[in-house]
Each structure stands twice: as C-alpha cells, then as structure tokens.
Design a protein around this motif. Structure first.
Motif, mmCIF file in Angstrom:
data_model
loop_
_atom_site.group_PDB
_atom_site.id
_atom_site.type_symbol
_atom_site.label_atom_id
_atom_site.label_comp_id
_atom_site.label_asym_id
_atom_site.label_seq_id
_atom_site.Cartn_x
_atom_site.Cartn_y
_atom_site.Cartn_z
ATOM 1 N N LEU A 26 -6.825 0.814 -3.267
ATOM 2 C CA LEU A 26 -6.137 -0.225 -2.507
ATOM 3 C C LEU A 26 -6.198 -1.574 -3.212
ATOM 4 O O LEU A 26 -5.182 -2.237 -3.417
ATOM 5 C CB LEU A 26 -6.776 -0.377 -1.120
ATOM 6 C CG LEU A 26 -6.258 0.485 0.012
ATOM 7 C CD1 LEU A 26 -6.257 1.936 -0.309
ATOM 8 C CD2 LEU A 26 -6.989 0.171 1.283
ATOM 9 N N TRP A 27 -7.410 -1.962 -3.575
ATOM 10 C CA TRP A 27 -7.597 -3.313 -4.100
ATOM 11 C C TRP A 27 -7.049 -3.504 -5.504
ATOM 12 O O TRP A 27 -6.683 -4.627 -5.874
ATOM 13 C CB TRP A 27 -9.061 -3.719 -3.987
ATOM 14 C CG TRP A 27 -9.368 -4.039 -2.561
ATOM 15 C CD1 TRP A 27 -9.971 -3.228 -1.635
ATOM 16 C CD2 TRP A 27 -8.989 -5.222 -1.865
ATOM 17 N NE1 TRP A 27 -10.003 -3.852 -0.419
ATOM 18 C CE2 TRP A 27 -9.420 -5.076 -0.527
ATOM 19 C CE3 TRP A 27 -8.344 -6.396 -2.235
ATOM 20 C CZ2 TRP A 27 -9.218 -6.059 0.437
ATOM 21 C CZ3 TRP A 27 -8.141 -7.384 -1.278
ATOM 22 C CH2 TRP A 27 -8.583 -7.204 0.026
ATOM 23 N N ASP A 28 -6.968 -2.462 -6.305
ATOM 24 C CA ASP A 28 -6.330 -2.604 -7.624
ATOM 25 C C ASP A 28 -4.903 -3.102 -7.441
ATOM 26 O O ASP A 28 -4.435 -3.982 -8.167
ATOM 27 C CB ASP A 28 -6.332 -1.279 -8.392
ATOM 28 C CG ASP A 28 -7.698 -0.912 -8.949
ATOM 29 O OD1 ASP A 28 -8.612 -1.761 -8.928
ATOM 30 O OD2 ASP A 28 -7.851 0.247 -9.394
ATOM 31 N N PHE A 57 -7.242 -0.141 9.453
ATOM 32 C CA PHE A 57 -7.454 1.166 8.840
ATOM 33 C C PHE A 57 -6.231 1.612 8.046
ATOM 34 O O PHE A 57 -5.105 1.367 8.453
ATOM 35 C CB PHE A 57 -7.713 2.218 9.927
ATOM 36 C CG PHE A 57 -8.930 1.932 10.751
ATOM 37 C CD1 PHE A 57 -10.164 2.426 10.382
ATOM 38 C CD2 PHE A 57 -8.833 1.166 11.900
ATOM 39 C CE1 PHE A 57 -11.291 2.161 11.143
ATOM 40 C CE2 PHE A 57 -9.950 0.890 12.667
ATOM 41 C CZ PHE A 57 -11.179 1.394 12.286
ATOM 42 N N VAL A 58 -6.504 2.276 6.939
ATOM 43 C CA VAL A 58 -5.475 2.948 6.153
ATOM 44 C C VAL A 58 -5.883 4.420 6.146
ATOM 45 O O VAL A 58 -6.968 4.772 5.687
ATOM 46 C CB VAL A 58 -5.401 2.392 4.716
ATOM 47 C CG1 VAL A 58 -4.331 3.125 3.921
ATOM 48 C CG2 VAL A 58 -5.152 0.890 4.723
ATOM 49 N N LEU A 98 -10.388 -0.406 6.072
ATOM 50 C CA LEU A 98 -11.178 0.812 5.988
ATOM 51 C C LEU A 98 -10.269 1.986 5.649
ATOM 52 O O LEU A 98 -9.164 2.091 6.178
ATOM 53 C CB LEU A 98 -11.896 1.070 7.305
ATOM 54 C CG LEU A 98 -12.843 -0.039 7.756
ATOM 55 C CD1 LEU A 98 -13.427 0.284 9.109
ATOM 56 C CD2 LEU A 98 -13.947 -0.262 6.737
ATOM 57 N N THR A 99 -10.737 2.840 4.767
ATOM 58 C CA THR A 99 -9.940 3.979 4.310
ATOM 59 C C THR A 99 -10.513 5.258 4.906
ATOM 60 O O THR A 99 -11.719 5.498 4.846
ATOM 61 C CB THR A 99 -9.950 4.055 2.776
ATOM 62 O OG1 THR A 99 -11.303 4.036 2.318
ATOM 63 C CG2 THR A 99 -9.198 2.888 2.165
ATOM 64 N N MET A 100 -9.636 6.059 5.494
ATOM 65 C CA MET A 100 -10.065 7.298 6.146
ATOM 66 C C MET A 100 -9.049 8.400 5.901
ATOM 67 O O MET A 100 -7.868 8.131 5.730
ATOM 68 C CB MET A 100 -10.183 7.073 7.659
ATOM 69 C CG MET A 100 -11.118 5.959 8.062
ATOM 70 S SD MET A 100 -11.098 5.687 9.832
ATOM 71 C CE MET A 100 -12.389 6.825 10.291
ATOM 72 N N THR A 101 -9.546 9.632 5.931
ATOM 73 C CA THR A 101 -8.641 10.778 5.945
ATOM 74 C C THR A 101 -8.220 10.998 7.395
ATOM 75 O O THR A 101 -8.884 10.491 8.316
ATOM 76 C CB THR A 101 -9.342 12.045 5.417
ATOM 77 O OG1 THR A 101 -10.382 12.411 6.326
ATOM 78 C CG2 THR A 101 -9.894 11.849 4.014
ATOM 79 N N PRO A 102 -7.161 11.757 7.638
ATOM 80 C CA PRO A 102 -6.780 12.050 9.025
ATOM 81 C C PRO A 102 -7.908 12.716 9.825
ATOM 82 O O PRO A 102 -8.107 12.402 10.998
ATOM 83 C CB PRO A 102 -5.569 12.975 8.880
ATOM 84 C CG PRO A 102 -4.974 12.594 7.567
ATOM 85 C CD PRO A 102 -6.164 12.267 6.686
ATOM 86 N N VAL A 103 -8.671 13.598 9.181
ATOM 87 C CA VAL A 103 -9.782 14.272 9.865
ATOM 88 C C VAL A 103 -10.851 13.246 10.247
ATOM 89 O O VAL A 103 -11.376 13.261 11.366
ATOM 90 C CB VAL A 103 -10.379 15.394 8.983
ATOM 91 C CG1 VAL A 103 -11.661 15.939 9.571
ATOM 92 C CG2 VAL A 103 -9.362 16.504 8.804
ATOM 93 N N GLU A 104 -11.180 12.335 9.341
ATOM 94 C CA GLU A 104 -12.169 11.307 9.642
ATOM 95 C C GLU A 104 -11.705 10.415 10.789
ATOM 96 O O GLU A 104 -12.492 10.035 11.655
ATOM 97 C CB GLU A 104 -12.459 10.455 8.400
ATOM 98 C CG GLU A 104 -13.179 11.212 7.303
ATOM 99 C CD GLU A 104 -13.183 10.487 5.973
ATOM 100 O OE1 GLU A 104 -14.033 10.855 5.137
ATOM 101 O OE2 GLU A 104 -12.351 9.582 5.736
ATOM 102 N N LEU A 139 0.814 -1.214 0.000
ATOM 103 C CA LEU A 139 0.000 0.000 0.000
ATOM 104 C C LEU A 139 0.845 1.261 0.000
ATOM 105 O O LEU A 139 0.412 2.303 -0.490
ATOM 106 C CB LEU A 139 -0.982 -0.017 1.172
ATOM 107 C CG LEU A 139 -2.040 -1.117 1.098
ATOM 108 C CD1 LEU A 139 -2.957 -1.063 2.301
ATOM 109 C CD2 LEU A 139 -2.831 -1.031 -0.197
ATOM 110 N N THR A 140 2.072 1.184 0.500
ATOM 111 C CA THR A 140 2.986 2.319 0.428
ATOM 112 C C THR A 140 3.351 2.609 -1.032
ATOM 113 O O THR A 140 3.556 3.761 -1.407
ATOM 114 C CB THR A 140 4.247 2.029 1.264
ATOM 115 O OG1 THR A 140 3.849 1.830 2.626
ATOM 116 C CG2 THR A 140 5.229 3.176 1.205
ATOM 117 N N GLN A 141 3.350 1.580 -1.859
ATOM 118 C CA GLN A 141 3.721 1.720 -3.271
ATOM 119 C C GLN A 141 2.686 2.458 -4.108
ATOM 120 O O GLN A 141 2.993 2.884 -5.217
ATOM 121 C CB GLN A 141 3.948 0.341 -3.903
ATOM 122 C CG GLN A 141 5.094 -0.429 -3.320
ATOM 123 C CD GLN A 141 5.137 -1.843 -3.863
ATOM 124 O OE1 GLN A 141 4.707 -2.117 -4.984
ATOM 125 N NE2 GLN A 141 5.655 -2.768 -3.068
#
Length: 85
Positions: free
Chosen positions: A52-54, A34-35, A72-78, A11-13
């Motif tokens: 992510l899944w691609d 969480f990411v 689960l994908t979130m922004t820092p604010v979320e 996921l870093t890539q």
C-alpha cells in the motif's frame, strides 16, 4: 475527488484482487480504515503495508499522507473473523 476517493483509486491501481475498502473520514479530515483483499493471503502484515505505502508514498503529497491515521490490511477470511468476534 476527496482524499478518501483518491486513496481508494490509488489502491485500486496496485492490482489487488477484488479489493473492498472500509475507509472513513473523521470530522477533522483524517482518514483510516480497512483494505480487504485476497491478495493479502500468505503475506506478512509488513509486506501488505509495503504494498500500500509504496504506491501511496509515490503519488500522495506529504500533506495528504499525513491525514492517513492508518489503513489495516486484511484478507476476506480475517475480516469475517473480526466481524464475528
């Protein structure tokens, strides 16, 4: 490298801005968590998951993908709002 580290590396890539990973492995070897990244700002949840899944679908074999319960994908604010709730 265990699967948790492998997922974080993959996921870093994908070029997320300052990604944070809160990924846990269960006692049965399943993965979930969480990411968190500013890169998700303004994107729908479907678009975030597709990002992510691609990548995960291209790199991980079926057995490893089957171990992922959910990411689960979130922004820092979320993420901050979720922590405060």
């Amino acid at each position: 490298m265990d699967i948790k580290e492998e997922i974080e590396s993959i996921l870093t890539q994908i070029g997320l801005k300052d990604p944070e990973f809160e990924i846990e492995m269960t006692s049965t070897g399943r993965i979930g968590g969480f990411v968190i990244s500013e890169s998700f700002m303004g994107k729908s949840h479907i678009d975030r998951q597709n990002m992510l899944w691609d990548k995960l679908d291209r790199i991980l074999d079926e057995d490893k993908r089957a171990k992922i319960i959910g990411l689960l994908t979130m922004t820092p604010v979320e993420a901050e709002e979720a922590d405060a709730a």
